[in-house]
Design a protein around this motif. Sequence first.
Motif, PDB file in Angstrom:
ATOM      1  N   THR A   6      41.395  40.521  49.204  1.00 12.60           N
ATOM      2  CA  THR A   6      41.363  39.732  47.977  1.00 12.60           C
ATOM      3  C   THR A   6      41.833  40.581  46.809  1.00 12.60           C
ATOM      4  O   THR A   6      41.843  41.819  46.876  1.00 12.60           O
ATOM      5  N   THR A   7      42.224  39.926  45.753  1.00 12.21           N
ATOM      6  CA  THR A   7      42.540  40.606  44.508  1.00 12.21           C
ATOM      7  C   THR A   7      42.083  39.708  43.366  1.00 12.21           C
ATOM      8  O   THR A   7      41.954  38.491  43.547  1.00 12.21           O
ATOM      9  N   HIS A   8      41.804  40.293  42.220  1.00  7.50           N
ATOM     10  CA  HIS A   8      41.298  39.501  41.103  1.00  7.50           C
ATOM     11  C   HIS A   8      41.580  40.225  39.800  1.00  7.50           C
ATOM     12  O   HIS A   8      41.899  41.421  39.775  1.00  7.50           O
ATOM     13  N   THR A   9      41.463  39.487  38.702  1.00  6.16           N
ATOM     14  CA  THR A   9      41.605  40.105  37.392  1.00  6.16           C
ATOM     15  C   THR A   9      40.341  40.878  37.045  1.00  6.16           C
ATOM     16  O   THR A   9      39.283  40.660  37.644  1.00  6.16           O
ATOM     17  N   PHE A  17      33.345  36.424  39.801  1.00  5.28           N
ATOM     18  CA  PHE A  17      33.977  35.393  40.612  1.00  5.28           C
ATOM     19  C   PHE A  17      34.241  35.930  42.006  1.00  5.28           C
ATOM     20  O   PHE A  17      34.631  37.095  42.160  1.00  5.28           O
ATOM     21  N   ALA A  18      34.087  35.074  42.992  1.00  6.14           N
ATOM     22  CA  ALA A  18      34.358  35.479  44.373  1.00  6.14           C
ATOM     23  C   ALA A  18      35.117  34.373  45.081  1.00  6.14           C
ATOM     24  O   ALA A  18      34.711  33.209  45.031  1.00  6.14           O
ATOM     25  N   GLY A  34      45.400  31.132  46.201  1.00  2.00           N
ATOM     26  CA  GLY A  34      45.063  31.689  44.903  1.00  2.00           C
ATOM     27  C   GLY A  34      44.382  30.674  44.017  1.00  2.00           C
ATOM     28  O   GLY A  34      44.498  29.463  44.217  1.00  2.00           O
ATOM     29  N   TRP A  35      43.626  31.193  43.044  1.00  2.00           N
ATOM     30  CA  TRP A  35      43.052  30.373  41.987  1.00  2.00           C
ATOM     31  C   TRP A  35      43.653  30.837  40.658  1.00  2.00           C
ATOM     32  O   TRP A  35      43.717  32.047  40.375  1.00  2.00           O
ATOM     33  N   PHE A  36      44.069  29.866  39.883  1.00  2.00           N
ATOM     34  CA  PHE A  36      44.609  30.109  38.547  1.00  2.00           C
ATOM     35  C   PHE A  36      43.850  29.228  37.571  1.00  2.00           C
ATOM     36  O   PHE A  36      43.156  28.291  37.981  1.00  2.00           O
ATOM     37  N   ARG A  37      44.011  29.505  36.284  1.00  2.00           N
ATOM     38  CA  ARG A  37      43.387  28.651  35.281  1.00  2.00           C
ATOM     39  C   ARG A  37      44.300  28.549  34.065  1.00  2.00           C
ATOM     40  O   ARG A  37      45.134  29.436  33.824  1.00  2.00           O
ATOM     41  N   GLN A  38      44.106  27.472  33.333  1.00  2.00           N
ATOM     42  CA  GLN A  38      44.920  27.246  32.141  1.00  2.00           C
ATOM     43  C   GLN A  38      44.078  26.607  31.056  1.00  2.00           C
ATOM     44  O   GLN A  38      43.449  25.567  31.275  1.00  2.00           O
ATOM     45  N   GLU A  79      47.138  31.327  34.029  1.00  2.00           N
ATOM     46  CA  GLU A  79      46.853  32.724  34.349  1.00  2.00           C
ATOM     47  C   GLU A  79      46.152  32.860  35.692  1.00  2.00           C
ATOM     48  O   GLU A  79      45.390  32.003  36.123  1.00  2.00           O
ATOM     49  N   PHE A  80      46.444  33.963  36.320  1.00  2.00           N
ATOM     50  CA  PHE A  80      45.873  34.287  37.624  1.00  2.00           C
ATOM     51  C   PHE A  80      44.395  34.617  37.490  1.00  2.00           C
ATOM     52  O   PHE A  80      43.974  35.253  36.512  1.00  2.00           O
ATOM     53  N   VAL A  81      43.608  34.196  38.483  1.00  2.00           N
ATOM     54  CA  VAL A  81      42.190  34.544  38.531  1.00  2.00           C
ATOM     55  C   VAL A  81      41.905  35.425  39.742  1.00  2.00           C
ATOM     56  O   VAL A  81      41.429  36.553  39.607  1.00  2.00           O
ATOM     57  N   THR A  82      42.213  34.903  40.929  1.00  2.00           N
ATOM     58  CA  THR A  82      41.912  35.646  42.142  1.00  2.00           C
ATOM     59  C   THR A  82      42.701  35.048  43.294  1.00  2.00           C
ATOM     60  O   THR A  82      43.178  33.912  43.215  1.00  2.00           O
ATOM     61  N   ALA A  83      42.868  35.811  44.357  1.00  2.00           N
ATOM     62  CA  ALA A  83      43.595  35.334  45.529  1.00  2.00           C
ATOM     63  C   ALA A  83      43.033  35.987  46.784  1.00  2.00           C
ATOM     64  O   ALA A  83      42.410  37.061  46.717  1.00  2.00           O
ATOM     65  N   ILE A  84      43.282  35.324  47.906  1.00  2.00           N
ATOM     66  CA  ILE A  84      42.839  35.839  49.206  1.00  2.00           C
ATOM     67  C   ILE A  84      43.981  35.681  50.188  1.00  2.00           C
ATOM     68  O   ILE A  84      44.748  34.719  50.121  1.00  2.00           O
TER      69      ILE A  84
END
Length: 125
Positions: A58-61, A68-69, A35-39, A46-51
Amino acid sequence: QVQLVESGGGLVQAGGSLRLSCAASARSFSNYDMGWFRQSPGKAREFVTAINWRGDTTTHTDSAGGRFAISIDNAKNTVYLQMTNLKVEDTAVYYCAARFRGSSLSQYPVDYASWGQGTQVTVSS
């Protein structure tokens, strides 16, 4: 545990693109959801995306969708976050995270056991 190292952050103008990389050291990297998160300062991570570990789900906000990919290269033990049409509000420290493969992807930081040190992304107007 998986050791993760992010790279690729930097300063970019609004509308620009960046590709973040996350290199993992794990003998069984292909068994992990990534997953990718950001702060941002003063805000929760917060969550951004995951695979998923197979690389086929995949899932994303909503804010990330279409811009974003996430992708994964199991041969290189690396996960990528391609970001396009960046906005000032995308400014944050971006973290990659690993979770041993689950039945479904998670958007919750608590579900991820391994984290990188983060890479700063700054988008200027």
